[in-house]
Design a protein around this motif. Sequence first.
Motif, PDB file in Angstrom:
ATOM      1  N   ALA A   1      40.665  56.856  12.205  1.00  0.00           N
ATOM      2  CA  ALA A   1      40.478  57.289  10.700  1.00  0.00           C
ATOM      3  C   ALA A   1      40.204  56.232   9.820  1.00  0.00           C
TER       4      ALA A   1
ATOM      5  N   ASP B   1      42.985  64.756  10.004  1.00  0.00           N
ATOM      6  CA  ASP B   1      43.800  63.705  10.744  1.00  0.00           C
ATOM      7  C   ASP B   1      45.099  63.945  10.855  1.00  0.00           C
TER       8      ASP B   1
ATOM      9  N   PRO C   1      42.654  57.386   3.332  1.00  0.00           N
ATOM     10  CA  PRO C   1      41.906  57.381   4.675  1.00  0.00           C
ATOM     11  C   PRO C   1      42.125  58.461   5.593  1.00  0.00           C
ATOM     12  N   LEU C   2      43.502  58.909   5.629  1.00  0.00           N
ATOM     13  CA  LEU C   2      43.865  59.983   6.171  1.00  0.00           C
ATOM     14  C   LEU C   2      43.759  61.410   5.550  1.00  0.00           C
TER      15      LEU C   2
ATOM     16  N   HIS D   1      47.853  59.069   3.210  1.00  0.00           N
ATOM     17  CA  HIS D   1      47.125  60.270   3.011  1.00  0.00           C
ATOM     18  C   HIS D   1      46.960  60.732   1.469  1.00  0.00           C
TER      19      HIS D   1
END
Length: 311
Positions: free
Chosen positions: A30, A109, A104-105, A99
């Motif tokens: 991720a 993911d 990025p999550l 998140h």
Amino acid sequence: MTATAGRNSNNSVFVREFCRGALPELLTGAGLSDGDVHSVTVDVIRRARMLNALPVDYFDVLVTPFIEEVSQHRPLSAPAWLRAAVVVAVRNSRLEEFHALGGPLGGADITAITQAATEPLAQLLEETGTPVSNNTLAGLDAKYPRAWACLTALSDLMASDDDNERTYTMPQAPVPSLPGSHEKTQAQQATHVKNLPAGQNVIASAIDPRFDQALLAMMQQAKDGNATLIPLSALSRLSRNSDKQLRVLEFLLAYGATVLTTNYLLNPNLVAVRTRPLVKPDSFNLRRTMKQLRGLGPTHASVIKALRKQW
């Protein structure tokens, strides 16, 4: 709900195969750095061991707020209490910091990570263990007696096949105060997050122990008697930090508020839950999910009908 309290060693399947295998691989894929992967992994191991060290009855109450959230989480073959335990141990870890605010999550993911964690965590919870020092998941029953009594009644109700509404007695306790100035933070509106209406939602890390302006405003309104009904998609909207979540629930109950989620109703003398199957919470379209009256008891249904008239 049931689980065997315990704690595992560094050679456990949970640590060996998930925390040192699947989890780092998914986090790296991720885009997280090696340092961030390490910090998340350490936190997940710590949280799993804290959860695993709790007595069974306490464990059941602690995971109850997240049962409705996992109604459609995979693997569906796993019991709801186990999938909720994955939320407490894994989803509510430092994963959230990567998140929140469009980090990025993404949702896919998080789904892949929690699904991969389910069977290893089940094996961890089957083993006998020892107490964990500085267990931040312990002692919440004494800190927040109103919230704990309410969630205990909800947990007992969900384990029963007899009814979907139940009265309970809320204990006497000091009336809580609003958070102090040192506990406040000014959260940003994440207008770039997919499906989030601009200007309508304040987003911060859901594990942040501080209180943002939206949550403080809700608590102030409850204290002033101007928010007797608090509609939420799920209790995790209060916080994914269990201590903070119960602290807010304690505050709301102390001031006589009713908390209404997609499947739960919680007030100072009654708890209610939708009969199975539960409806999947939708934080972006609460009105749609609140329209569904299937499986509700009479008090629960009347509260939702009254809310819909206000909308």
